[in-house]
Design a protein around this motif. Sequence first.
Motif, PDB file in Angstrom:
ATOM      1  N   TRP A 300     -18.751  25.405 -48.112  1.00  0.00           N
ATOM      2  CA  TRP A 300     -19.196  26.640 -47.485  1.00  0.00           C
ATOM      3  C   TRP A 300     -20.511  26.487 -46.720  1.00  0.00           C
ATOM      4  N   LEU A 301     -21.392  25.641 -47.204  1.00  0.00           N
ATOM      5  CA  LEU A 301     -22.726  25.540 -46.610  1.00  0.00           C
ATOM      6  C   LEU A 301     -22.898  24.368 -45.657  1.00  0.00           C
ATOM      7  N   HIS A 302     -22.212  23.274 -45.901  1.00  0.00           N
ATOM      8  CA  HIS A 302     -22.525  22.040 -45.175  1.00  0.00           C
ATOM      9  C   HIS A 302     -21.380  21.512 -44.330  1.00  0.00           C
ATOM     10  N   SER A 303     -20.256  22.177 -44.341  1.00  0.00           N
ATOM     11  CA  SER A 303     -19.121  21.789 -43.510  1.00  0.00           C
ATOM     12  C   SER A 303     -18.886  22.854 -42.445  1.00  0.00           C
ATOM     13  N   ALA A 304     -18.547  22.421 -41.245  1.00  0.00           N
ATOM     14  CA  ALA A 304     -18.314  23.392 -40.167  1.00  0.00           C
ATOM     15  C   ALA A 304     -16.990  24.131 -40.342  1.00  0.00           C
ATOM     16  N   ARG A 305     -16.006  23.485 -40.931  1.00  0.00           N
ATOM     17  CA  ARG A 305     -14.696  24.119 -41.082  1.00  0.00           C
ATOM     18  C   ARG A 305     -14.775  25.227 -42.128  1.00  0.00           C
ATOM     19  N   LEU A 306     -14.187  26.367 -41.802  1.00  0.00           N
ATOM     20  CA  LEU A 306     -14.194  27.505 -42.727  1.00  0.00           C
ATOM     21  C   LEU A 306     -13.254  27.220 -43.888  1.00  0.00           C
ATOM     22  N   PRO A 307     -13.752  27.229 -45.150  1.00  0.00           N
ATOM     23  CA  PRO A 307     -12.870  26.994 -46.289  1.00  0.00           C
ATOM     24  C   PRO A 307     -12.004  28.213 -46.573  1.00  0.00           C
TER      25      PRO A 307
END
Length: 316
Positions: A300-307
């Motif tokens: 949620w915080l460090h990846s650009a892809r929306l989980p």
Amino acid sequence: GAMVANQPIGAPSWFPCNDHPADKARYRTSVTTAAPLTVLAHGQLVSYRAGAGTGTWVYEQPVPTPTYLATVQIGRYQRLRTRAGDVPVLAAVPRALIGDYHLDFARQPQMLAAFTHFFGPYPFPDYSVVVVDEELEVPIEAQGLSVFGRNHLDGRRGHERLIAHELAHQWFGNSVTPGDWRDIWLNEGFASYAEWLWSEASGGPPAGHHALRWHARLAAQPQDLVLADPGVRRMFDDRVYRRGALTLHALRTVLGDVAFFSLLRAWTAEYRHGSAGTADFVGLAQRHTPVPLGELFGSWLHSARLPALPTPGESR
């Protein structure tokens, strides 16, 4: 009249300062203006002196305050005083808008009570609302004070979510201030989630309803924003606000309500009138559950892809 809107780097335009969110100080603000005008500033009014056609207003703010939350608001206002529980509430409103103000802000005492329950004690001696006789794109938070435009009043509570948003900033952003602007989600994500909490507490759609709606909207947008460091140009991107709120709802789903709201109250208590960053929040959250939270916060915080939103009881 005049108004001040500092965020993020406007404070040096009117007083010398080290304009960094983690550099907090106490303030004494003195303003002399034409007698018909009213002055509001961050802090409490400690004196007023009338002169020859002028008035001098002196405010003191004993609570450590970052530069971006210092403010002065000057205009032709009617001053209204009420209470929300134990908290004195001051409003400064143009005479022509007082009727709409009473309707639009009627539920603010209940809102403050709900947020005190969710977040812990209100962190300042009082709360002020200023309605400027101008149209503003968005309301603006200051220390112990929120500024709305005349376009945010309609006499139908059409902008009540914004009232909730600005009030929540008194806990998230104003009392607990991010140590660095890259952590702005700790301001805007929390204030945005407070909108959903108020909807839930006031008999409207629950937070989960808003989370599903916004998740669908964000999923249709570019997946190129990293929440924990959105960059200068995207600090105020709406995705920071809504993905921040979704992060909190995902965390609430995994922790459960008891642990989640215990975490929020611990966050506002441990860092009250101080500064904190994303790592501080992640560490505090992990202390509230035996469930490992590394994967959740990483996605949620460090990846650009929306989980995907977790389902209740999902331990990741």
